[in-house]
Design a protein around this motif. Structure first.
Motif: not given
Length: 361
Positions: A197-200, A195, A163-165, A177, A175, A225
């Motif tokens: 931030c909003d992420t998947q 996370p 996921y991303s943060t 990963k 950003e 999301m």
């Protein structure tokens, strides 16, 4: 528990020459691997058909006999060096009735993972540090048996979640990963770093066997999301420049938090986007002064002392704080008693040095 596994890959219609036992087909093999104790060889095939077979490529004098675990009295086919194999079956290889190897066979193509859903748990008040993902998937357990024990020894199926943060650095959010491994099957997956931030979230079916067999595309599934609630806050200070040439302790850089009064500083809140509210508390010598609620603040420190400023950023679920200390110097006046205006660059001017004086004449 994360395991490090040594992979020895062999591709279709090839034979390993470094081991006594090899195979025909697309496979990966593990010989005397500490992750699979109790057996000499583990063979994992990407499909078993009539051409898939085990092969003994070593030397022998009289006999090469293959047996199933279930019947060690009757050879499958005596005096041969190869034979067809079956899924989830154990074999014993005896060479000249003196050397023995134990072998377990798995057809990995029958156990490919299938993902149906990956959903972040809807408990935002509990997700200020970590969260759980709810997963629905068909991930069948893989196992092997040893000749001595008629029981299943399960093999960890390790998958990757990514996921991303965002990460704060040099007055900005960048950003980042992140990924970690999980062992399936499981009903929930713990994400130990929520996370910012909003992420998947994405889970990839890349357990060690799929990687070793070079199975592509690997099975993967992406969540809806996720709306971040975790908060992280940072204070950035900017000191207004002053032009008084006689000042003895004028702040020299934009982040100065120590100097003589009047010290005019702007404070900016650098919180992540999940933060909705900001509260500033001002202290002087550990005594509360006042609080403010704007995102950014400007204040002139006119009096000597040690000040502390606490920023608390929050939303309806989570909060975080940051603290900065400001030291305002005592007043000082230094008047020289001589100067040498001879142009040598030393003491050429009669200059009075001061700190924390508004005006002097």
């Amino acid at each position: 528990m994360k395991k490090t596994i040594l992979l020895l890959s062999v591709f279709a219609c090839s034979i390993q020459l470094f081991a006594q036992v090899s195979a025909n087909g697309t496979f990966v093999s593990y010989h005397n691997n500490p992750n699979y104790p109790g057996i000499d060889y583990l063979f994992v095939f990407n499909g078993i058909d009539s051409n898939t077979s085990l092969v003994y490529n070593g030397t022998f004098n009289n006999s090469v006999n293959w047996y199933k675990y279930s019947d060690t009295a009757n050879p499958i086919d005596s005096q041969t060096e190869t034979f067809n194999v079956e899924n989830m079956t154990g074999y014993i290889l005896k060479i000249d009735d003196s050397i023995s190897y134990s072998i377990w066979v798995i057809d990995y193509s029958l156990y490919l993972p299938i993902f149906y859903s990956l959903v972040p748990e809807n408990k935002p008040a509990e997700q200020c540090n970590e969260l759980n993902l709810l997963i629905q998937a068909d991930v069948e357990m893989l196992y092997y048996q040893t000749p001595q024990q008629n029981r299943d020894i399960f093999i960890d199926r390790i998958f990757t979640v990514s996921y991303s943060t965002v990460e704060y650095s040099d007055k900005k959010w960048n950003e980042k990963k992140l990924e970690f491994t999980v062992i399936l099957p499981a009903a929930t997956i713990n994400v130990s770093q929520a996370p910012l931030c909003d992420t998947q979230f994405k889970i990839v079916g890349d357990d060690v066997f799929a990687k070793a067999l070079n199975i592509k595309p690997l099975t993967e599934f992406t969540s809806a999301m996720y709306r971040a609630v975790k908060v992280e806050a940072h204070i950035v200070s900017t000191t207004s420049p002053r032009s008084e040439t006689n000042e003895d302790e004028r702040p020299q850089d934009v982040d100065a938090i120590e100097g003589s009064s009047p010290l005019d500083i702007t404070f900016n809140s650098y919180a992540n986007e999940a933060a909705l509210y900001h509260n500033w508390e001002f202290f002087k010598d550990n005594v509360p002064m006042f609080s403010r609620a704007d995102k950014d603040q400007q204040y002139t420190f006119a009096e000597t002392g040690v000040y502390r400023l606490v920023l608390t950023s929050s939303n309806q679920y989570c909060w975080a704080s940051d603290t900065i200390t400001i030291k305002v110097s005592d007043s000082d006046l230094q008047v020289p008693f001589a100067f040498t205006p001879n142009g040598d660059g030393k003491n050429d001017e009669f200059r009075v040095a001061y700190r924390s004086l508004a005006t002097f004449k």
